[in-house]
Design a protein around this motif. Structure first.
Motif, mmCIF file in Angstrom:
data_model
loop_
_atom_site.group_PDB
_atom_site.id
_atom_site.type_symbol
_atom_site.label_atom_id
_atom_site.label_comp_id
_atom_site.label_asym_id
_atom_site.label_seq_id
_atom_site.Cartn_x
_atom_site.Cartn_y
_atom_site.Cartn_z
ATOM 1 N N CYS A 174 61.219 52.912 43.427
ATOM 2 C CA CYS A 174 60.124 51.992 43.108
ATOM 3 C C CYS A 174 60.544 51.101 41.943
ATOM 4 O O CYS A 174 59.735 50.735 41.094
ATOM 5 C CB CYS A 174 58.863 52.772 42.759
ATOM 6 S SG CYS A 174 58.320 53.908 44.051
ATOM 7 N N SER A 175 61.826 50.761 41.921
ATOM 8 C CA SER A 175 62.335 49.910 40.841
ATOM 9 C C SER A 175 61.909 48.466 41.075
ATOM 10 O O SER A 175 61.531 48.083 42.186
ATOM 11 C CB SER A 175 63.863 49.994 40.767
ATOM 12 O OG SER A 175 64.446 49.417 41.915
ATOM 13 N N ILE A 176 61.991 47.683 40.028
ATOM 14 C CA ILE A 176 61.650 46.264 40.152
ATOM 15 C C ILE A 176 62.628 45.580 41.106
ATOM 16 O O ILE A 176 62.234 44.775 41.946
ATOM 17 C CB ILE A 176 61.622 45.603 38.760
ATOM 18 C CG1 ILE A 176 60.455 46.177 37.962
ATOM 19 C CG2 ILE A 176 61.506 44.089 38.881
ATOM 20 C CD1 ILE A 176 60.373 45.742 36.526
ATOM 21 N N GLY A 177 63.902 45.938 41.006
ATOM 22 C CA GLY A 177 64.898 45.371 41.918
ATOM 23 C C GLY A 177 64.587 45.682 43.369
ATOM 24 O O GLY A 177 64.699 44.819 44.240
ATOM 25 N N PHE A 180 61.654 43.515 44.521
ATOM 26 C CA PHE A 180 62.071 42.146 44.830
ATOM 27 C C PHE A 180 62.873 42.106 46.119
ATOM 28 O O PHE A 180 62.695 41.210 46.940
ATOM 29 C CB PHE A 180 62.890 41.552 43.675
ATOM 30 C CG PHE A 180 62.056 40.845 42.655
ATOM 31 C CD1 PHE A 180 61.908 39.473 42.681
ATOM 32 C CD2 PHE A 180 61.403 41.553 41.665
ATOM 33 C CE1 PHE A 180 61.136 38.817 41.745
ATOM 34 C CE2 PHE A 180 60.624 40.916 40.720
ATOM 35 C CZ PHE A 180 60.488 39.542 40.757
ATOM 36 N N SER A 181 63.760 43.065 46.300
ATOM 37 C CA SER A 181 64.586 43.105 47.498
ATOM 38 C C SER A 181 63.727 43.284 48.749
ATOM 39 O O SER A 181 63.941 42.619 49.761
ATOM 40 C CB SER A 181 65.604 44.243 47.385
ATOM 41 O OG SER A 181 66.401 44.310 48.526
ATOM 42 N N ARG A 183 60.728 42.391 49.220
ATOM 43 C CA ARG A 183 59.858 41.237 49.482
ATOM 44 C C ARG A 183 60.636 39.923 49.459
ATOM 45 O O ARG A 183 60.043 38.853 49.353
ATOM 46 C CB ARG A 183 58.743 41.194 48.432
ATOM 47 C CG ARG A 183 57.802 42.374 48.519
ATOM 48 C CD ARG A 183 56.687 42.291 47.516
ATOM 49 N NE ARG A 183 55.825 41.168 47.775
ATOM 50 C CZ ARG A 183 54.900 40.711 46.937
ATOM 51 N NH1 ARG A 183 54.711 41.312 45.791
ATOM 52 N NH2 ARG A 183 54.169 39.666 47.224
ATOM 53 N N ASN A 184 61.970 39.981 49.583
ATOM 54 C CA ASN A 184 62.810 38.795 49.424
ATOM 55 C C ASN A 184 62.419 37.660 50.378
ATOM 56 O O ASN A 184 62.255 36.519 49.945
ATOM 57 C CB ASN A 184 64.291 39.132 49.601
ATOM 58 C CG ASN A 184 65.166 37.953 49.265
ATOM 59 O OD1 ASN A 184 65.176 37.479 48.136
ATOM 60 N ND2 ASN A 184 65.875 37.447 50.256
ATOM 61 N N ASP A 185 62.280 37.961 51.664
ATOM 62 C CA ASP A 185 61.946 36.901 52.629
ATOM 63 C C ASP A 185 60.609 36.251 52.288
ATOM 64 O O ASP A 185 60.463 35.026 52.335
ATOM 65 C CB ASP A 185 61.910 37.453 54.058
ATOM 66 C CG ASP A 185 63.296 37.831 54.565
ATOM 67 O OD1 ASP A 185 64.295 37.392 53.958
ATOM 68 O OD2 ASP A 185 63.375 38.564 55.563
ATOM 69 N N GLU A 186 59.646 37.088 51.931
ATOM 70 C CA GLU A 186 58.317 36.590 51.561
ATOM 71 C C GLU A 186 58.403 35.705 50.305
ATOM 72 O O GLU A 186 57.785 34.640 50.229
ATOM 73 C CB GLU A 186 57.413 37.788 51.304
ATOM 74 C CG GLU A 186 56.000 37.460 50.912
ATOM 75 C CD GLU A 186 55.197 38.715 50.567
ATOM 76 O OE1 GLU A 186 54.179 38.557 49.878
ATOM 77 O OE2 GLU A 186 55.582 39.831 50.973
ATOM 78 N N LEU A 187 59.203 36.137 49.329
ATOM 79 C CA LEU A 187 59.357 35.365 48.093
ATOM 80 C C LEU A 187 60.073 34.046 48.356
ATOM 81 O O LEU A 187 59.675 33.002 47.829
ATOM 82 C CB LEU A 187 60.128 36.177 47.047
ATOM 83 C CG LEU A 187 59.413 37.410 46.502
ATOM 84 C CD1 LEU A 187 60.361 38.236 45.648
ATOM 85 C CD2 LEU A 187 58.181 37.020 45.712
ATOM 86 N N VAL A 188 61.118 34.079 49.171
ATOM 87 C CA VAL A 188 61.857 32.853 49.513
ATOM 88 C C VAL A 188 60.911 31.857 50.172
ATOM 89 O O VAL A 188 60.873 30.676 49.820
ATOM 90 C CB VAL A 188 63.066 33.156 50.417
ATOM 91 C CG1 VAL A 188 63.629 31.883 51.036
ATOM 92 C CG2 VAL A 188 64.154 33.883 49.638
ATOM 93 N N ASP A 189 60.108 32.333 51.128
ATOM 94 C CA ASP A 189 59.168 31.449 51.825
ATOM 95 C C ASP A 189 58.139 30.871 50.853
ATOM 96 O O ASP A 189 57.814 29.680 50.915
ATOM 97 C CB ASP A 189 58.440 32.194 52.951
ATOM 98 C CG ASP A 189 59.371 32.531 54.111
ATOM 99 O OD1 ASP A 189 60.472 31.939 54.199
ATOM 100 O OD2 ASP A 189 58.992 33.394 54.944
#
Length: 197
Positions: A174-177, A180-181, A183-189
């Motif tokens: 449950c690390s921050i990394g 982010f990993s 949810r990467n596609d969601e964040l990129v979009d």
């Protein structure tokens, strides 16, 4: 996760001006490539003008098509770099938050990930050393609310921030990394839509 969304929104606002500059620069460079390609096409056209008008038109179309492709590729590359930079900056800001905000975020994450089981929580070495007073009591209370029990391990894990939960010997990152990993596609979009739509 409100904390992640707030940070991303703040970074998006900061990044808009930078993104426009980078995009404008990429377009300028692409326009220069297009101008050079047109100049090359004009030069080639004067040499082969004796052959036929059709050959000249073909060369011009190919040069323009090539320049347009290079322009699109340059703009796309710049956009990808800006998006990647914004996401990395958001990630780093979360890791580097002030202690109170950071551990508030850890508590919110824990409320999402804690289970109604007996388990163990691992922090990284840095967070273990800067843990605020009363954190273990909050940890225990959150676990109890979920119908479980959590203890803070004396061991640490090599993570950027956040925590690792262990239930029955099975660890959940449950690390921050990892967040982010995952949810990467969601964040990129989201970043792409915010900056370039």
């Amino acid at each position: 996760m409100a904390g992640l969304d707030n940070i991303i929104n703040e970074i998006l606002n900061d990044a808009k001006a930078s993104a426009r500059e980078i995009t404008d620069q990429a377009k300028k460079e692409a326009d220069e490539i297009l101008a050079a390609a047109r100049a090359e096409a004009d030069s080639a056209a004067s040499e082969i003008s004796k052959k036929s008008d059709n050959d000249v038109k073909t060369v011009e179309e190919r040069a323009k098509s090539s320049a347009d492709m290079q322009k699109r590729q340059a703009v796309l590359k710049m956009k990808q770099e800006v998006i990647s930079d914004v996401i990395e900056e958001a990630h780093q800001r979360m890791v580097d938050m002030d202690i109170d905000s950071y551990f508030d975020l850890v508590e919110k994450m824990l409320k999402s990930y804690a289970r109604a089981e007996k388990g163990e929580l691992f922090l990284n070495e840095r967070d273990r050393g800067r843990m605020p007073a009363g954190f273990t009591h909050k940890l225990e209370a959150i676990a109890k609310e979920k119908g479980g029990e959590l203890i803070l391990s004396s061991e640490t894990r090599k993570i950027d921030g956040g925590f690792v939960l262990s239930y029955g010997g099975i660890e959940e990152n449950c690390s921050i990394g990892a967040m982010f990993s995952g949810r990467n596609d969601e964040l990129v979009d989201a970043v792409n839509a915010e900056l370039f739509s």
